[in-house]
Design a protein around this motif. Structure first.
Motif, PDB file in Angstrom:
ATOM      1  N   UNK A  38       0.874  -1.168   0.000  1.00  0.00           N
ATOM      2  CA  UNK A  38       0.000   0.000   0.000  1.00  0.00           C
ATOM      3  C   UNK A  38       0.913   1.220   0.000  1.00  0.00           C
ATOM      4  N   UNK A  39       0.764   2.108  -0.969  1.00  0.00           N
ATOM      5  CA  UNK A  39       1.573   3.326  -0.970  1.00  0.00           C
ATOM      6  C   UNK A  39       1.172   4.247   0.186  1.00  0.00           C
ATOM      7  N   UNK A  40       2.161   4.895   0.774  1.00  0.00           N
ATOM      8  CA  UNK A  40       1.931   5.884   1.828  1.00  0.00           C
ATOM      9  C   UNK A  40       2.332   7.248   1.288  1.00  0.00           C
ATOM     10  N   UNK A  41       1.511   8.250   1.533  1.00  0.00           N
ATOM     11  CA  UNK A  41       1.849   9.585   1.064  1.00  0.00           C
ATOM     12  C   UNK A  41       1.682  10.598   2.197  1.00  0.00           C
ATOM     13  N   UNK A  42       2.329  11.732   2.086  1.00  0.00           N
ATOM     14  CA  UNK A  42       2.196  12.761   3.116  1.00  0.00           C
ATOM     15  C   UNK A  42       0.726  13.155   3.267  1.00  0.00           C
ATOM     16  N   UNK A  43       0.256  13.162   4.494  1.00  0.00           N
ATOM     17  CA  UNK A  43      -1.159  13.445   4.762  1.00  0.00           C
ATOM     18  C   UNK A  43      -1.586  14.821   4.273  1.00  0.00           C
ATOM     19  N   UNK A  59       1.459   8.555  12.268  1.00  0.00           N
ATOM     20  CA  UNK A  59       2.388   9.626  12.612  1.00  0.00           C
ATOM     21  C   UNK A  59       3.731   9.002  12.940  1.00  0.00           C
ATOM     22  N   UNK A  60       4.699   9.224  12.053  1.00  0.00           N
ATOM     23  CA  UNK A  60       6.011   8.582  12.159  1.00  0.00           C
ATOM     24  C   UNK A  60       7.105   9.636  12.118  1.00  0.00           C
ATOM     25  N   UNK A  64       3.285  12.905   9.174  1.00  0.00           N
ATOM     26  CA  UNK A  64       1.997  12.239   9.084  1.00  0.00           C
ATOM     27  C   UNK A  64       1.858  11.630   7.696  1.00  0.00           C
ATOM     28  N   UNK A  65       1.645  10.318   7.662  1.00  0.00           N
ATOM     29  CA  UNK A  65       1.524   9.604   6.388  1.00  0.00           C
ATOM     30  C   UNK A  65       0.170   8.918   6.301  1.00  0.00           C
ATOM     31  N   UNK A  66      -0.439   8.981   5.131  1.00  0.00           N
ATOM     32  CA  UNK A  66      -1.742   8.371   4.904  1.00  0.00           C
ATOM     33  C   UNK A  66      -1.587   7.164   3.996  1.00  0.00           C
ATOM     34  N   UNK A  67      -2.221   6.057   4.395  1.00  0.00           N
ATOM     35  CA  UNK A  67      -2.222   4.852   3.569  1.00  0.00           C
ATOM     36  C   UNK A  67      -3.239   5.017   2.457  1.00  0.00           C
ATOM     37  N   UNK A  68      -2.788   4.915   1.235  1.00  0.00           N
ATOM     38  CA  UNK A  68      -3.664   5.013   0.073  1.00  0.00           C
ATOM     39  C   UNK A  68      -4.083   3.591  -0.317  1.00  0.00           C
ATOM     40  N   UNK A  87       5.026  -1.114  11.162  1.00  0.00           N
ATOM     41  CA  UNK A  87       3.690  -0.682  11.557  1.00  0.00           C
ATOM     42  C   UNK A  87       2.834  -1.834  12.066  1.00  0.00           C
ATOM     43  N   UNK A  88       3.455  -2.903  12.546  1.00  0.00           N
ATOM     44  CA  UNK A  88       2.682  -4.045  13.026  1.00  0.00           C
ATOM     45  C   UNK A  88       1.784  -3.675  14.209  1.00  0.00           C
ATOM     46  N   UNK A  89       2.093  -2.621  14.922  1.00  0.00           N
ATOM     47  CA  UNK A  89       1.227  -2.189  16.021  1.00  0.00           C
ATOM     48  C   UNK A  89      -0.086  -1.597  15.492  1.00  0.00           C
TER      49      UNK A  89
END
Length: 105
Positions: A38-43, A59-60, A64-68, A87-89
């Motif tokens: 899944x690509x992550x992009x800046x929120x 939030x890393x 802040x990254x959003x899963x697309x 991100x397993x948590x």
């Protein structure tokens, strides 16, 4: 490589929009040449088009990254960049987003 690990996107064409890729494929399939990401992009770039269940936010390191999730793709494992996060948590949020894409629930 592991499920729910995040890697730098090595592709110069898509790296600006999607700087990271979240590996969601089961570790049981680690012998396959490809994996599902899944690509992550800046929120800040997707705030107006985001659906909370479909597009969880992480939030890393002050970013802040959003899963697309709707942009799920298969990639060659050898082309993934270096691992930067685990991100397993957030497993339940990620699985819920995938389930939403597949079932609408």
């Amino acid at each position: 490589m592991g499920q729910f690990c995040v890697y730098k996107n090595p592709n110069p064409i898509t790296r600006t929009q999607y700087p990271y890729l979240l590996d969601i494929q089961s570790d049981l399939l680690s012998e396959l040449r490809t994996t599902v990401v899944i690509p992550l992009c800046p929120s800040k770039t997707v705030a107006s088009i985001r659906l909370s269940r479909l597009n969880p936010v992480f939030d890393l390191d002050d970013e802040s990254l959003t899963a697309m999730t709707q942009d799920i793709a298969g990639v060659d494992r050898l082309q993934l960049g270096s691992q930067v996060y685990d991100l397993s948590s957030y497993r339940s949020d990620i699985i819920a987003a995938i389930d939403f894409v597949l079932s609408g629930i």
